[in-house]
Design a protein around this motif. Structure first.
Motif, PDB file in Angstrom:
ATOM      1  N   UNK A  83      35.488  39.507  34.342  1.00 32.42           N
ATOM      2  CA  UNK A  83      36.083  39.694  35.665  1.00 32.42           C
ATOM      3  C   UNK A  83      35.661  38.604  36.656  1.00 32.42           C
ATOM      4  N   UNK A  84      34.869  37.639  36.226  1.00 38.18           N
ATOM      5  CA  UNK A  84      34.408  36.573  37.118  1.00 38.18           C
ATOM      6  C   UNK A  84      35.585  35.821  37.738  1.00 38.18           C
ATOM      7  N   UNK A  85      36.644  35.617  36.970  1.00 36.56           N
ATOM      8  CA  UNK A  85      37.810  34.888  37.482  1.00 36.56           C
ATOM      9  C   UNK A  85      38.486  35.650  38.625  1.00 36.56           C
ATOM     10  N   UNK A  86      38.538  36.979  38.532  1.00 37.17           N
ATOM     11  CA  UNK A  86      39.123  37.811  39.585  1.00 37.17           C
ATOM     12  C   UNK A  86      38.209  37.794  40.813  1.00 37.17           C
ATOM     13  N   UNK A  87      36.905  37.855  40.585  1.00 33.52           N
ATOM     14  CA  UNK A  87      35.952  37.792  41.690  1.00 33.52           C
ATOM     15  C   UNK A  87      36.077  36.453  42.423  1.00 33.52           C
ATOM     16  N   UNK A  88      36.210  35.356  41.668  1.00 31.76           N
ATOM     17  CA  UNK A  88      36.386  34.043  42.293  1.00 31.76           C
ATOM     18  C   UNK A  88      37.701  33.999  43.063  1.00 31.76           C
ATOM     19  N   UNK A  89      38.771  34.519  42.485  1.00 34.63           N
ATOM     20  CA  UNK A  89      40.069  34.556  43.158  1.00 34.63           C
ATOM     21  C   UNK A  89      39.957  35.288  44.497  1.00 34.63           C
ATOM     22  N   UNK A  90      39.310  36.450  44.498  1.00 29.11           N
ATOM     23  CA  UNK A  90      39.131  37.216  45.738  1.00 29.11           C
ATOM     24  C   UNK A  90      38.252  36.464  46.737  1.00 29.11           C
ATOM     25  N   UNK A  91      37.227  35.783  46.246  1.00 26.16           N
ATOM     26  CA  UNK A  91      36.345  34.974  47.086  1.00 26.16           C
ATOM     27  C   UNK A  91      37.147  33.857  47.762  1.00 26.16           C
ATOM     28  N   UNK A  92      38.037  33.215  47.001  1.00 26.70           N
ATOM     29  CA  UNK A  92      38.863  32.125  47.528  1.00 26.70           C
ATOM     30  C   UNK A  92      39.827  32.653  48.581  1.00 26.70           C
ATOM     31  N   UNK A  94      39.593  34.955  50.641  1.00 27.79           N
ATOM     32  CA  UNK A  94      38.970  35.305  51.923  1.00 27.79           C
ATOM     33  C   UNK A  94      38.983  34.127  52.893  1.00 27.79           C
ATOM     34  N   UNK A  95      39.131  32.912  52.373  1.00 30.69           N
ATOM     35  CA  UNK A  95      39.121  31.709  53.198  1.00 30.69           C
ATOM     36  C   UNK A  95      40.547  31.144  53.263  1.00 30.69           C
ATOM     37  N   UNK A  96      41.157  31.193  54.434  1.00 27.73           N
ATOM     38  CA  UNK A  96      42.561  30.822  54.583  1.00 27.73           C
ATOM     39  C   UNK A  96      42.837  29.323  54.402  1.00 27.73           C
TER      40      UNK A  96
END
Length: 131
Positions: A83-92, A94-96
Protein backbone atom coordinates in the motif's frame (compact mmCIF):
# COMPACT_ATOMS: atom_id res chain seq x y z
CA UNK A 1 5.19 19.57 -29.79
CA UNK A 2 6.62 19.26 -26.29
CA UNK A 3 7.66 15.80 -25.12
CA UNK A 4 6.23 14.89 -21.76
CA UNK A 5 8.57 13.43 -19.19
CA UNK A 6 7.29 10.12 -17.83
CA UNK A 7 8.35 8.18 -14.76
CA UNK A 8 7.60 4.79 -13.25
CA UNK A 9 8.19 4.06 -9.56
CA UNK A 10 8.05 0.50 -8.26
CA UNK A 11 7.84 0.76 -4.51
CA UNK A 12 7.18 -0.84 -1.19
CA UNK A 13 7.62 0.68 2.28
CA UNK A 14 11.41 0.23 2.23
CA UNK A 15 12.57 0.83 -1.36
CA UNK A 16 11.51 2.75 -4.42
CA UNK A 17 12.97 2.00 -7.84
CA UNK A 18 12.86 5.08 -10.06
CA UNK A 19 12.55 4.25 -13.78
CA UNK A 20 12.46 7.06 -16.32
CA UNK A 21 10.58 6.26 -19.52
CA UNK A 22 12.48 7.33 -22.62
CA UNK A 23 13.95 5.89 -25.79
CA UNK A 24 17.30 5.48 -24.03
CA UNK A 25 17.98 2.73 -21.54
CA UNK A 26 18.26 4.35 -18.13
CA UNK A 27 19.68 2.90 -14.96
CA UNK A 28 17.30 2.37 -12.09
CA UNK A 29 17.76 4.78 -9.21
CA UNK A 30 16.86 3.44 -5.77
CA UNK A 31 15.56 5.49 -2.86
CA UNK A 32 15.52 3.68 0.49
CA UNK A 33 13.48 4.47 3.57
CA UNK A 34 15.53 5.11 6.71
CA UNK A 35 13.10 3.18 8.91
CA UNK A 36 14.65 -0.24 9.29
CA UNK A 37 13.53 -3.38 11.09
CA UNK A 38 16.26 -2.64 13.68
CA UNK A 39 14.76 0.83 14.29
CA UNK A 40 11.37 -0.78 14.82
CA UNK A 41 12.71 -3.29 17.34
CA UNK A 42 14.71 -0.69 19.30
CA UNK A 43 11.88 1.85 19.58
CA UNK A 44 9.26 -0.81 20.22
CA UNK A 45 11.21 -1.89 23.31
CA UNK A 46 10.81 1.64 24.71
CA UNK A 47 7.19 2.26 23.67
CA UNK A 48 4.81 1.46 20.87
CA UNK A 49 3.77 5.11 20.55
CA UNK A 50 7.38 6.21 20.07
CA UNK A 51 7.84 3.51 17.43
CA UNK A 52 4.80 4.74 15.47
CA UNK A 53 5.97 8.38 15.68
CA UNK A 54 9.44 7.48 14.46
CA UNK A 55 8.01 5.32 11.66
CA UNK A 56 5.67 8.12 10.52
CA UNK A 57 8.50 10.68 10.55
CA UNK A 58 10.84 8.42 8.55
CA UNK A 59 8.04 7.50 6.12
CA UNK A 60 7.28 11.19 5.53
CA UNK A 61 10.97 11.82 4.82
CA UNK A 62 10.96 8.89 2.34
CA UNK A 63 7.85 10.23 0.58
CA UNK A 64 9.28 13.78 0.44
CA UNK A 65 12.40 12.44 -1.28
CA UNK A 66 10.17 10.77 -3.87
CA UNK A 67 8.01 13.87 -4.42
CA UNK A 68 11.16 15.90 -5.08
CA UNK A 69 11.83 13.56 -8.01
CA UNK A 70 8.20 13.38 -9.17
CA UNK A 71 7.84 17.15 -9.46
CA UNK A 72 10.04 17.09 -12.59
CA UNK A 73 7.65 14.85 -14.56
CA UNK A 74 4.27 15.26 -16.24
CA UNK A 75 3.17 11.60 -15.96
CA UNK A 76 3.96 9.17 -13.15
CA UNK A 77 3.10 5.50 -12.69
CA UNK A 78 3.25 4.23 -9.10
CA UNK A 79 3.25 0.44 -8.84
CA UNK A 80 4.22 -2.32 -6.47
CA UNK A 81 2.97 -5.00 -4.08
CA UNK A 82 2.20 -2.94 -0.94
CA UNK A 83 0.00 0.00 0.00
CA UNK A 84 3.05 2.32 -0.02
CA UNK A 85 2.15 3.52 -3.52
CA UNK A 86 -1.35 4.56 -2.36
CA UNK A 87 0.12 6.28 0.70
CA UNK A 88 2.55 8.19 -1.55
CA UNK A 89 -0.30 9.11 -3.92
CA UNK A 90 -2.33 10.51 -1.00
CA UNK A 91 0.76 12.33 0.32
CA UNK A 92 1.26 13.94 -3.12
CA UNK A 93 -2.39 14.95 -3.48
CA UNK A 94 -2.22 16.94 -0.23
CA UNK A 95 0.10 19.40 -2.00
CA UNK A 96 -1.66 21.28 -4.81
CA UNK A 97 1.57 22.12 -6.64
CA UNK A 98 1.41 18.52 -7.96
CA UNK A 99 -2.16 18.85 -9.31
CA UNK A 100 -1.01 19.10 -12.95
CA UNK A 101 0.94 15.83 -12.79
CA UNK A 102 -0.98 12.81 -14.09
CA UNK A 103 -0.45 10.01 -11.56
CA UNK A 104 -1.74 6.47 -11.86
CA UNK A 105 -1.49 3.72 -9.24
CA UNK A 106 -1.27 0.03 -10.22
CA UNK A 107 -1.07 -3.09 -8.06
CA UNK A 108 1.66 -5.53 -9.04
CA UNK A 109 3.56 -8.40 -7.51
CA UNK A 110 7.23 -8.30 -6.63
CA UNK A 111 9.24 -7.85 -9.81
CA UNK A 112 12.83 -8.09 -10.92
CA UNK A 113 14.51 -4.94 -12.27
CA UNK A 114 14.03 -6.20 -15.83
CA UNK A 115 10.32 -6.85 -15.21
CA UNK A 116 9.95 -3.36 -13.71
CA UNK A 117 11.54 -1.75 -16.80
CA UNK A 118 9.29 -3.78 -19.11
CA UNK A 119 6.21 -2.88 -17.08
CA UNK A 120 6.99 0.87 -17.30
CA UNK A 121 7.83 0.64 -21.00
CA UNK A 122 4.67 -1.32 -21.82
CA UNK A 123 2.48 0.98 -19.72
CA UNK A 124 3.62 4.19 -21.41
CA UNK A 125 3.97 2.66 -24.90
CA UNK A 126 0.28 1.78 -24.97
CA UNK A 127 -0.53 5.50 -25.04
CA UNK A 128 1.75 6.29 -27.97
CA UNK A 129 0.03 6.40 -31.36
CA UNK A 130 1.79 5.81 -34.63
CA UNK A 131 0.65 7.86 -37.63
Amino acid sequence: MKTEKKLGIWMDHLNAHIIEFSSDVKDTQTITSDFTHQDKEETLQRSEGEMHNKEQHKQATYYKALTNIIRNYQEVLLFGPTEAKVELFNFIREDHKYDKIKIEVKNTDKMSNVEQHHFVRDYFKRFEFKI
